[in-house]
Design a protein around this motif. Structure first.
Motif, PDB file in Angstrom:
ATOM      1  N   THR A  87      36.064 -44.220 -31.621  1.00 25.92           N
ATOM      2  CA  THR A  87      35.662 -43.553 -32.870  1.00 25.92           C
ATOM      3  C   THR A  87      35.726 -42.034 -32.672  1.00 25.92           C
ATOM      4  O   THR A  87      35.847 -41.558 -31.550  1.00 25.92           O
ATOM      5  N   THR A  90      29.781 -40.869 -33.497  1.00 30.59           N
ATOM      6  CA  THR A  90      28.982 -41.814 -34.277  1.00 30.59           C
ATOM      7  C   THR A  90      28.932 -41.451 -35.762  1.00 30.59           C
ATOM      8  O   THR A  90      28.890 -42.339 -36.614  1.00 30.59           O
ATOM      9  N   ALA A  93      31.852 -42.927 -37.313  1.00 33.25           N
ATOM     10  CA  ALA A  93      31.751 -44.391 -37.237  1.00 33.25           C
ATOM     11  C   ALA A  93      30.786 -44.913 -38.301  1.00 33.25           C
ATOM     12  O   ALA A  93      31.043 -45.940 -38.930  1.00 33.25           O
ATOM     13  N   LEU A 192      23.718 -51.878 -37.378  1.00 35.00           N
ATOM     14  CA  LEU A 192      24.385 -50.723 -36.784  1.00 35.00           C
ATOM     15  C   LEU A 192      23.392 -50.123 -35.792  1.00 35.00           C
ATOM     16  O   LEU A 192      22.386 -49.527 -36.188  1.00 35.00           O
ATOM     17  N   ASP A 194      22.597 -47.455 -33.288  1.00 39.13           N
ATOM     18  CA  ASP A 194      23.059 -46.104 -32.949  1.00 39.13           C
ATOM     19  C   ASP A 194      22.499 -45.767 -31.561  1.00 39.13           C
ATOM     20  O   ASP A 194      21.294 -45.564 -31.409  1.00 39.13           O
ATOM     21  N   SER A 222      27.248 -51.816 -31.709  1.00 38.54           N
ATOM     22  CA  SER A 222      26.597 -50.748 -30.944  1.00 38.54           C
ATOM     23  C   SER A 222      27.509 -49.530 -30.968  1.00 38.54           C
ATOM     24  O   SER A 222      28.687 -49.631 -30.627  1.00 38.54           O
ATOM     25  N   LEU A 223      26.943 -48.401 -31.380  1.00 33.11           N
ATOM     26  CA  LEU A 223      27.739 -47.175 -31.472  1.00 33.11           C
ATOM     27  C   LEU A 223      27.374 -46.236 -30.329  1.00 33.11           C
ATOM     28  O   LEU A 223      26.206 -45.863 -30.180  1.00 33.11           O
ATOM     29  N   SER A 225      28.565 -42.637 -27.949  1.00 29.40           N
ATOM     30  CA  SER A 225      29.167 -41.323 -28.218  1.00 29.40           C
ATOM     31  C   SER A 225      29.257 -40.505 -26.934  1.00 29.40           C
ATOM     32  O   SER A 225      28.388 -40.594 -26.071  1.00 29.40           O
ATOM     33  N   TRP A 238      32.537 -44.533 -29.388  1.00 32.25           N
ATOM     34  CA  TRP A 238      33.063 -45.897 -29.413  1.00 32.25           C
ATOM     35  C   TRP A 238      32.144 -46.798 -30.222  1.00 32.25           C
ATOM     36  O   TRP A 238      30.939 -46.533 -30.361  1.00 32.25           O
ATOM     37  N   ALA A 239      32.768 -47.855 -30.764  1.00 32.66           N
ATOM     38  CA  ALA A 239      32.004 -48.940 -31.385  1.00 32.66           C
ATOM     39  C   ALA A 239      32.211 -50.150 -30.505  1.00 32.66           C
ATOM     40  O   ALA A 239      33.333 -50.427 -30.077  1.00 32.66           O
TER      41      ALA A 239
END
Ligand SMILES: Cc1ncc(COP(=O)(O)O)c(C=O)c1O
Length: 387
Positions: A87, A90, A93, A192, A194, A222-223, A225, A238-239
């Motif tokens: 991504t 975040t 994303a 989501l 974060d 899961s996000l 960064s 990333w996701a």
């Protein structure tokens, strides 16, 4: 001439010489790895001109594998490139996920208080944000269940920060994590999660990303960064989710049109992952923030002995109840504090609907221990007149 010299301020921040801004959730400028990034970026880009083409929508497979290896080494959980999508950080994303996984008018349930800028991302995408209380074990799943039962069928997403919450600093307990995913499953919702701070743990192994508990149910994104473990300016993250859920996000028109996000920077960061620099840098950050977090807690105990806070075990923030007297609020006090040379994020800024005006969010990422000590001393002086 650096950006700082041009503007007289740190870009994207409100740090000035005359004010210690304890509200600022940015890495300290001295921790930004400019030389290492510059060296590896040039070398990588020169090696492969195809890097300058449109990238594949989910990000280069070789980068995702290197990222999976880094994440697998950072904590006791395994992942693979198949469960990862690159991504642009975040914030982007969250934009793509809200547009792909919810329809305007649907609700997002989130912790109250929450990361205030995520709230505006959801609202900009036409979603209604509803707050659910958070305590020292994280999002209160009982209250979440009650809210879902009260208005069934209207929510599409749950947005939460399971580890080292912004602003509260707390981490969600293991039973609550399981209850949360159960609830999402029962109500057909996507969570989501974060998680920019879970790798920044100061006492022992980092908490696992919530996706580690998903167990194939396809409920959790899961996000992650690089903003907090490398540099916000790389705009890379990333996701982590089941391939089917990632495919739904990757189906966004902007990604189909523009290709994968930020492939050139991803290649430079790939070099930092491969060389071991990122892992070493993370270890340095953990040591540094463990020190500054302790310094902030000690300064609070020394100068504001009646303040109530949970000492954070990771992340960037401490959430403090200043216990101001009746009729006083941390929002109302801010101007006076700034004039005295200290700033903070008033609790109300992070609130969804709860009255959180007695709290402040203080960050220990930007400043050195002596500056944190000075900032808290100034804050105590201003707050002292209002107790
Ligand atoms: C909880 C949380 N989510 C997201 C972000 C922004 O992430 P990114 O820089 O990856 O867009 C921040 C930055 O402060 C944050 O604290």
């Amino acid at each position: 001439v650096t950006l700082t010299q041009q503007t007289g301020e740190h870009p994207q921040t409100q740090a000035t010489e005359s004010c210690i801004n304890l509200g600022m959730g940015q890495p300290s400028p001295g921790l930004l790895p400019a030389a290492e990034l510059a060296e590896l970026a040039g070398a990588r880009i020169g090696r492969d001109p195809l890097l300058l083409q449109y990238g594949t929508v989910r990000g280069a497979a070789s980068f995702r594998e290197a990222l999976a290896a880094f994440l697998g080494n950072a904590g006791p959980w395994a992942t693979s490139g198949e469960e990862l999508m690159v991504t642009g950080g975040t914030s982007t994303a969250l934009t793509f996920a809200s547009q792909q996984l919810a329809r305007p008018g649907q609700r997002v349930l989130c912790e109250d208080p929450t990361y205030f800028l995520a709230r505006s991302i959801f609202e900009a995408n036409g979603l209604e944000v509803v707050g659910v209380p958070v305590d020292r074990d994280g999002l209160c799943t009982e209250a979440l269940a009650a809210e879902l039962a009260r208005d069934p069928g209207t929510a599409a997403l749950i947005y939460c920060m399971p580890s080292f919450h912004n602003p509260c600093g707390v981490t969600m307990s293991a039973p609550r994590r399981l209850e949360l995913i159960e609830l999402a499953d029962r109500h057909d919702l996507v969570i989501l999660a974060d998680e920019p701070y879970n790798l920044l743990s100061y006492h022992g192994a980092p908490p696992a990303p919530l996706f580690a508990e998903d167990q194939g149910r396809g409920r959790v994104v899961s996000l992650g960064s690089f903003s907090k473990i490398l540099a916000p300016g790389v705009r890379l993250g990333w996701a982590q989710a089941s391939p089917a859920l990632l495919a739904r996000i990757a189906g966004h028109g902007a990604l189909e049109s523009g290709g994968g996000l930020n492939p050139v920077i991803a290649a430079a960061v790939h070099g930092l992952l491969e060389s071991g620099f990122q892992a070493q840098h993370l270890a340095r950050l953990r040591a540094r923030y463990a020190r500054t977090s302790r310094a902030l807690s000690e300064a609070l105990r020394r100068h504001l002995p009646d303040a109530v806070f949970v000492e954070p075990a990771g992340g960037y923030f401490t959430w403090v109840d200043l216990g101001l007297g009746p009729g006083s609020s941390t929002s109302a006090l801010l101007e006076r504090a700034r004039a005295a040379g200290v700033s903070y994020t008033p609790g109300a800024r992070c609130a969804v609907s709860a009255d959180l005006d007695r709290f402040v969010r203080l960050s220990f990422s930007f400043y050195q221990p002596d500056e944190l000590e000075r900032g808290v001393e100034l804050l105590a002086r201003v707050a002292g007149a209002h107790l």
